[in-house]
Design a protein around this motif. Sequence first.
Motif, mmCIF file in Angstrom:
data_model
loop_
_atom_site.group_PDB
_atom_site.id
_atom_site.type_symbol
_atom_site.label_atom_id
_atom_site.label_comp_id
_atom_site.label_asym_id
_atom_site.label_seq_id
_atom_site.Cartn_x
_atom_site.Cartn_y
_atom_site.Cartn_z
ATOM 1 N N UNK A 221 0.841 -1.186 0.000
ATOM 2 C CA UNK A 221 0.000 0.000 0.000
ATOM 3 C C UNK A 221 0.882 1.243 0.000
ATOM 4 N N UNK A 222 0.485 2.255 -0.772
ATOM 5 C CA UNK A 222 1.362 3.414 -0.971
ATOM 6 C C UNK A 222 1.774 4.071 0.344
ATOM 7 N N UNK A 223 0.814 4.320 1.237
ATOM 8 C CA UNK A 223 1.157 5.012 2.478
ATOM 9 C C UNK A 223 1.994 4.132 3.403
ATOM 10 N N UNK A 224 1.726 2.837 3.420
ATOM 11 C CA UNK A 224 2.503 1.926 4.248
ATOM 12 C C UNK A 224 3.921 1.771 3.700
ATOM 13 N N UNK A 225 4.049 1.646 2.388
ATOM 14 C CA UNK A 225 5.367 1.516 1.766
ATOM 15 C C UNK A 225 6.222 2.757 2.057
ATOM 16 N N UNK A 226 5.591 3.934 1.977
ATOM 17 C CA UNK A 226 6.329 5.172 2.213
ATOM 18 C C UNK A 226 6.876 5.228 3.639
ATOM 19 N N UNK A 227 6.052 4.873 4.617
ATOM 20 C CA UNK A 227 6.520 4.892 6.004
ATOM 21 C C UNK A 227 7.670 3.914 6.203
ATOM 22 N N UNK A 228 7.541 2.733 5.631
ATOM 23 C CA UNK A 228 8.583 1.714 5.772
ATOM 24 C C UNK A 228 9.891 2.194 5.166
ATOM 25 N N UNK A 229 9.828 2.778 3.978
ATOM 26 C CA UNK A 229 11.050 3.257 3.322
ATOM 27 C C UNK A 229 11.676 4.408 4.095
ATOM 28 N N UNK A 230 10.852 5.319 4.608
ATOM 29 C CA UNK A 230 11.373 6.451 5.372
ATOM 30 C C UNK A 230 12.016 6.003 6.682
ATOM 31 N N UNK A 231 11.633 4.806 7.148
ATOM 32 C CA UNK A 231 12.192 4.267 8.384
ATOM 33 C C UNK A 231 13.390 3.362 8.141
ATOM 34 N N UNK A 232 13.820 3.257 6.883
ATOM 35 C CA UNK A 232 14.989 2.455 6.562
ATOM 36 C C UNK A 232 14.706 1.037 6.136
ATOM 37 N N UNK A 233 13.445 0.683 5.981
ATOM 38 C CA UNK A 233 13.093 -0.661 5.558
ATOM 39 C C UNK A 233 12.919 -0.778 4.055
ATOM 40 N N UNK A 234 12.759 -1.995 3.592
ATOM 41 C CA UNK A 234 12.537 -2.291 2.178
ATOM 42 C C UNK A 234 11.243 -3.069 2.021
#
Length: 367
Positions: A221-234
């Motif tokens: 999901x776009x919003x979930x993916x964005x949070x994960x990436x901003x937190x250093x995840x893939x």
Amino acid sequence: MGNCSSPGAARALDQSPEDDDDAVVETSLLAMGLLGASTGARRTVLCSAPGGGGAADPGRPKGVLQAGDPLDPASSGIGWACLAGAKPNSRYAHTNQDSWSVHRVSGHLSVYGVYDGHGRRGHEVSEAAKASLPADLLKQGDVSIRQAPALMRAAFERAQERVGKEGFSQRSGTTATVVLHDHRQDWLMVAHVGDSGAVLGRAVGSKMEAVQLTRDHKPELDDERQRIRESGGLVLADGRGSFRVYRSDSRGPGLNMSRSLGDLQGHDLCGLSAEPEILDLALGSADKVLLIGSDGLWDAVSPQEAVRTALRMGPRCAREAAQKIAREARQRWVLEGNYVDDITVLLIHLHTGDSAQDSAQGCPAAS
């Protein structure tokens, strides 16, 4: 074990003859913990017992506990089913990792919950969330509509802190879908993390409509993916049709959801979240039934099918309806292959006594 007519006792429903005394004592103590601090209000807890068959006994239902004031599920329009899956070659096949609970305070306020554990100790995280969230939410007694969102978020935050302190949740976790029901004001608040879903059955003219109350928290999901990436995840595709969350070095945890309780490694390093998504709504006379289920249910049975079965069988047959829905889901998993997920169905008729089926007549068999 005696009748559970007060907070000082607990009784097991559906207790299998082969269950030993230690298991009975353990489940009784759990039910007592679920009652939470006394506020002077009458309180009932109905919940799944710990344990339950796994790889050696797929399809076995979990036991059920009731504590506090007696509650007749038939007259209350409450039904449940919690079936162990079949997980060949899985490290997590030893137990049913799903759990569920119903709390009712003074007859006018209820909290319903479904929890689906994952990871080696996911069943323990599921049980810890079940024991923590509803009791924490209700420890002040009545919960007003205005206070509810803040109290719900705080309850999830404390649940995450508590499972973290238990030491079994570095790489194990659980979903949590919790519904607060104010019977006097005809109002629901739904809070969830993960992919256990809630559905409302609503009459629209002569037809019944299944209204989705939750969305699955998936990393794509776009919003979930964005949070994960901003937190250093893939977020990476796993080649089997799912997307999973990984650390920046492309190693663990490999979780196919973006929010959960537990999973401390994923929360610390990958952007997983324990903050619930919250929906509140006023109920009307057209809103008939609430269904909460783990993904083992919703991956096999559509919301429309589940609502149709629940309403056709009526409030007094809610338990049989939940079992029928769960058995249908299990049969479909079996037809697809060797793997069968744990399956939980929690079914609540929102207005008992308004159905032609609500009578003393016998209920059809679950299978």
